[in-house]
Write a protein that holds these residues in place. Structure first.
Motif: not given
Lengths: 228, 228
Positions: A182, A186, A203, A206, A209-210, A213-214, A217, B153, B157, B164
């Motif tokens: 992902p 992006l 993008a 996102q 955000l990725y 999140c990673v 995690a 997680v 995504f 897209r």
């Protein structure tokens, strides 16, 4: 229980400094990453031939190749940060001297600086060799920073996982690529926007955000991965 | 009573699935514009659904393993769910590709849903590769659980990014379409829902069997390890 902030920061900084000190002794990761990236870059440009990619297709194809080169280069050099600890049997000492979250952040900061150095080295050479004009250099810099951070965060956690397994080299690519896909998609999308001079779309949000999140995690899972 | 249930329930499940097969070919009419090939829907959709349920269950069981006392049964359950999810995912991909060849003229079209399931299959195949590379049972359970949670997680995504990437999709609308309505013949809906229920029950039955087999294998391995 989290340690006091000053102790935690000192531990993370100590891990970061230790990584760089070890690296500067052997220069293994830096030389491997830079050489691998440069060789791949040459292979890509030679394979495309002297005509390269048609100008009309260049803005679509060339950002993909840039990120593939960066991804494979990271896979070639970054897993060593944890593999080396297991091979030289220093992992136990490290477990005793730093809390898992500080260790994760120290290693992540080291990975991030290595990737930043790699991007600073490869991207200008790639753009020059491929004759790829970038209309929004600022957006490209943001893409490199955000995607570089995501690469470092994802790779650090996966490297910690594979360090305790057999056939570590191949396993890193097998485990990391689906996790990083992902991010790759992006990063390519934002780089295309930068090349075309378009504004950053959804993008970029996102991608940030990725990264968040990673990182979350990673901080959550790392104690389970690191402590037997 | 318990053994009676264990004997009768699988037979009832097999009878139900035979009923679904007969219903798919003899009772439900072909979808308008799709000719007889639309009957693959009654098997392809439930397989994709079961694959999704299995991967979700693997993530939840991995979380329960890591944060719920590290009981080996959660690790066995997660591994069994991944194995079944992969099997059903491969079947869903193959049936989808066959249908795509009939309707679109090509087995693979990089449709967002095709790509998403392919990446999911790669991720969970990597999960099994990781398990195979770890000898110690506790280490295997701990690290593979961490990797499965990382997948949980990262996966969302793909669902935001993939659509897209493709400029258009030929994939039919979901059973419940964007307007929230079921745009399908009543007989088809009945067979599809029966198939979904049957395949979900089949998954739970196979999952239970897999867990029991894994538990027996572990007991046998520990007994053989105790032998002088």
């Amino acid at each position: 229980m989290w340690p006091a902030a000053s102790t935690w920061a000192a531990e993370a900084t100590a891990v970061f400094v230790k990584e760089w000190r070890c690296e500067l002794r052997t220069r293994y990761a830096l030389s491997t990453l830079a050489l691998f990236a440069f060789t791949t870059l040459v292979v890509v440009s030679v394979s495309l031939g002297p005509l390269g990619v048609a100008r009309s297709q260049g803005s679509a194809v060339l950002p993909v190749l840039l990120w593939v080169i960066l991804l494979f280069s990271v896979a070639a050099g970054l897993p060593r940060t944890f593999v080396q600890e297991e091979e030289s049997q220093t992992a136990t000492a490290l477990r005793l001297s730093a809390t898992p979250s500080a260790l994760f952040c120290g290693k992540l900061a080291y990975g991030l600086t290595v990737i930043a150095a790699l991007e600073a080295l490869i991207t200008p050479v790639y753009l020059a060799m491929m004759s790829l004009p970038v209309r929004s250099p600022g957006l490209l810099a943001v893409a490199l920073a955000a995607a570089g951070y995501g690469l470092a965060a994802g790779s650090t956690l996966v490297a910690a996982i594979i360090a305790q397994a057999r056939s570590k080299g191949t396993l890193f690519a097998v485990l990391a690529f689906p996790v990083l896909l992902p991010l790759l998609l992006l990063a390519v999308e934002i780089t295309r926007d930068a090349v075309g001079g378009d504004p950053a779309g959804v993008a970029l949000t996102q991608l940030i955000l990725y990264d968040a999140c990673v990182t979350t995690a990673g901080l959550m899972l790392f104690p389970a991965v690191w402590n037997p | 009573m318990e053994s009676l249930t264990k004997t009768i329930l699988p037979w009832l499940l097999w009878l139900w699935l035979v009923g679904v097969i007969l219903g798919a070919f003899l009772y439900a009419p072909p979808a308008v514009g799709f000719r007889g090939s639309s009957r693959i829907l009654f098997f392809h959709v439930p397989m994709a659904w079961v694959s999704f349920v299995a991967f979700l269950a693997a993530g939840v069981e991995s979380l329960r393993y890591l944060y719920g006392g590290r009981a080996p049964r959660h690790d066995r359950s997660a591994a069994a769910a991944v194995e079944l999810g992969l099997a059903f995912g491969v079947l869903a991909t193959v049936t989808g590709a066959l249908w795509a060849k009939v309707m679109w003229g090509a087995y693979w079209n990089w449709d967002p849903r095709q790509t998403s399931i392919l990446v999911a299959l790669l991720f969970y195949a990597a999960y099994l590769a990781l398990r195979a590379a770890l000898e110690d049972r506790e280490t295997r359970a701990r690290l593979s659980a961490a990797y499965a949670v990382l997948g949980l997680v990262v996966a969302p995504f793909l669902y935001f990014v993939m659509p897209r990437m493709a400029e258009f999709t030929l994939h039919p609308e979901p059973v419940i379409n964007r307007t929230g309505k079921v745009d399908m013949d009543g007989k088809m809906v009945l067979v599809l829902m029966s198939s979904l229920a049957g395949f979900t029950a089949l998954y739970f039955w196979l999952h239970n069997l897999q867990c029991r087999i894994a538990e027996l294998a572990e007991r046998r391995a520990s007994l053989e390890g105790d032998r002088p």
